[in-house]
Scaffold this motif. Sequence first.
Motif, PDB file in Angstrom:
ATOM      1  N   MET A   1       0.837  -1.172   0.000  1.00 24.20           N
ATOM      2  CA  MET A   1       0.000   0.000   0.000  1.00 24.20           C
ATOM      3  C   MET A   1       0.887   1.242   0.000  1.00 24.20           C
ATOM      4  N   ALA A   2       0.605   2.155  -0.897  1.00 29.28           N
ATOM      5  CA  ALA A   2       1.401   3.376  -1.024  1.00 29.28           C
ATOM      6  C   ALA A   2       1.073   4.345   0.105  1.00 29.28           C
ATOM      7  N   LYS A   3       2.085   5.013   0.573  1.00 29.06           N
ATOM      8  CA  LYS A   3       1.898   5.998   1.634  1.00 29.06           C
ATOM      9  C   LYS A   3       1.534   7.334   0.997  1.00 29.06           C
ATOM     10  N   MET A   4       0.509   7.991   1.549  1.00 30.29           N
ATOM     11  CA  MET A   4       0.090   9.271   0.999  1.00 30.29           C
ATOM     12  C   MET A   4       0.925  10.390   1.598  1.00 30.29           C
ATOM     13  N   ARG A   5       1.151  11.424   0.810  1.00 32.58           N
ATOM     14  CA  ARG A   5       1.909  12.573   1.299  1.00 32.58           C
ATOM     15  C   ARG A   5       1.061  13.352   2.294  1.00 32.58           C
ATOM     16  N   SER A   6       1.699  13.884   3.320  1.00 33.08           N
ATOM     17  CA  SER A   6       0.978  14.667   4.314  1.00 33.08           C
ATOM     18  C   SER A   6       1.296  16.153   4.201  1.00 33.08           C
ATOM     19  N   VAL A   7       1.954  16.540   3.129  1.00 37.94           N
ATOM     20  CA  VAL A   7       2.289  17.938   2.912  1.00 37.94           C
ATOM     21  C   VAL A   7       1.121  18.602   2.191  1.00 37.94           C
ATOM     22  N   VAL A   8       0.726  19.779   2.637  1.00 38.35           N
ATOM     23  CA  VAL A   8      -0.364  20.499   1.993  1.00 38.35           C
ATOM     24  C   VAL A   8       0.124  20.995   0.642  1.00 38.35           C
ATOM     25  N   PRO A   9      -0.571  20.607  -0.439  1.00 39.03           N
ATOM     26  CA  PRO A   9      -0.148  21.046  -1.763  1.00 39.03           C
ATOM     27  C   PRO A   9      -0.408  22.539  -1.959  1.00 39.03           C
ATOM     28  N   VAL A  10       0.483  23.198  -2.687  1.00 40.60           N
ATOM     29  CA  VAL A  10       0.312  24.615  -2.985  1.00 40.60           C
ATOM     30  C   VAL A  10       0.288  24.756  -4.494  1.00 40.60           C
ATOM     31  N   PRO A  11      -0.728  25.292  -5.093  1.00 43.44           N
ATOM     32  CA  PRO A  11      -1.965  25.774  -4.488  1.00 43.44           C
ATOM     33  C   PRO A  11      -2.863  24.609  -4.087  1.00 43.44           C
ATOM     34  N   LEU A  12      -3.718  24.841  -3.128  1.00 40.72           N
ATOM     35  CA  LEU A  12      -4.627  23.814  -2.624  1.00 40.72           C
ATOM     36  C   LEU A  12      -5.656  23.472  -3.693  1.00 40.72           C
ATOM     37  N   PRO A  13      -5.842  22.187  -4.014  1.00 39.55           N
ATOM     38  CA  PRO A  13      -6.816  21.828  -5.043  1.00 39.55           C
ATOM     39  C   PRO A  13      -8.249  22.100  -4.573  1.00 39.55           C
ATOM     40  N   VAL A  14      -9.136  22.358  -5.524  1.00 35.97           N
ATOM     41  CA  VAL A  14     -10.533  22.618  -5.183  1.00 35.97           C
ATOM     42  C   VAL A  14     -11.209  21.329  -4.752  1.00 35.97           C
ATOM     43  N   THR A  15     -10.946  20.244  -5.469  1.00 35.61           N
ATOM     44  CA  THR A  15     -11.518  18.943  -5.123  1.00 35.61           C
ATOM     45  C   THR A  15     -10.404  17.919  -5.006  1.00 35.61           C
ATOM     46  N   GLY A  16     -10.750  16.785  -4.410  1.00 33.77           N
ATOM     47  CA  GLY A  16      -9.795  15.696  -4.285  1.00 33.77           C
ATOM     48  C   GLY A  16     -10.503  14.472  -3.753  1.00 33.77           C
ATOM     49  N   SER A  17      -9.759  13.438  -3.508  1.00 33.28           N
ATOM     50  CA  SER A  17     -10.358  12.228  -2.950  1.00 33.28           C
ATOM     51  C   SER A  17     -10.585  12.431  -1.456  1.00 33.28           C
ATOM     52  N   VAL A  18     -11.504  11.652  -0.901  1.00 32.38           N
ATOM     53  CA  VAL A  18     -11.784  11.728   0.533  1.00 32.38           C
ATOM     54  C   VAL A  18     -10.542  11.372   1.349  1.00 32.38           C
ATOM     55  N   PRO A  19      -9.792  10.310   0.991  1.00 31.95           N
ATOM     56  CA  PRO A  19      -8.570  10.019   1.751  1.00 31.95           C
ATOM     57  C   PRO A  19      -7.530  11.136   1.674  1.00 31.95           C
ATOM     58  N   GLN A  20      -7.442  11.812   0.521  1.00 30.84           N
ATOM     59  CA  GLN A  20      -6.494  12.910   0.384  1.00 30.84           C
ATOM     60  C   GLN A  20      -6.880  14.069   1.308  1.00 30.84           C
ATOM     61  N   ALA A  21      -8.158  14.414   1.356  1.00 27.97           N
ATOM     62  CA  ALA A  21      -8.621  15.493   2.237  1.00 27.97           C
ATOM     63  C   ALA A  21      -8.410  15.122   3.703  1.00 27.97           C
ATOM     64  N   GLY A  22      -8.666  13.869   4.058  1.00 30.50           N
ATOM     65  CA  GLY A  22      -8.441  13.416   5.435  1.00 30.50           C
ATOM     66  C   GLY A  22      -6.982  13.492   5.830  1.00 30.50           C
ATOM     67  N   ARG A  23      -6.103  13.169   4.885  1.00 27.22           N
ATOM     68  CA  ARG A  23      -4.667  13.209   5.156  1.00 27.22           C
ATOM     69  C   ARG A  23      -4.185  14.655   5.316  1.00 27.22           C
ATOM     70  N   ILE A  24      -4.667  15.563   4.454  1.00 25.24           N
ATOM     71  CA  ILE A  24      -4.231  16.954   4.500  1.00 25.24           C
ATOM     72  C   ILE A  24      -4.646  17.628   5.798  1.00 25.24           C
ATOM     73  N   PHE A  25      -5.920  17.481   6.182  1.00 24.01           N
ATOM     74  CA  PHE A  25      -6.453  18.257   7.297  1.00 24.01           C
ATOM     75  C   PHE A  25      -6.414  17.554   8.648  1.00 24.01           C
ATOM     76  N   PHE A  26      -6.491  16.204   8.656  1.00 18.35           N
ATOM     77  CA  PHE A  26      -6.605  15.487   9.925  1.00 18.35           C
ATOM     78  C   PHE A  26      -5.524  14.436  10.137  1.00 18.35           C
ATOM     79  N   HIS A  27      -4.616  14.277   9.179  1.00 13.90           N
ATOM     80  CA  HIS A  27      -3.580  13.239   9.248  1.00 13.90           C
ATOM     81  C   HIS A  27      -4.213  11.873   9.509  1.00 13.90           C
ATOM     82  N   ALA A  28      -5.352  11.647   8.839  1.00  5.67           N
ATOM     83  CA  ALA A  28      -6.111  10.410   9.015  1.00  5.67           C
ATOM     84  C   ALA A  28      -5.835   9.465   7.853  1.00  5.67           C
TER      85      ALA A  28
END
Length: 72
Positions: A1-28
């Motif tokens: 299983m690939a590890k997702m990046r926990s760095v906030v992308p710049v510029p922040l995307p308008v949409t994304g996957s639910v796991p990506q949003a969870g990783r960015i904001f909650f480290h979930a």
Amino acid sequence: MAKMRSVVPVPLPVTGSVPQAGRIFFHAGREKSYRLARGPNPVIPTVPAGPRGKIALVLARRLGIDPNNPQG
């Protein structure tokens, strides 16, 4: 299983996957992110994308916008 990046992308995307949003904001992880997007008071705002899919509104979460109430 690939590890997702926990760095906030710049510029922040308008949409994304639910796991990506969870990783960015909650480290979930994947499962916790989907739990945060469900329920009576979802923490991650989403829009439906087909019969089972959901797209996370990443920028709306960052700005504190409720996608179900565009006026408030």
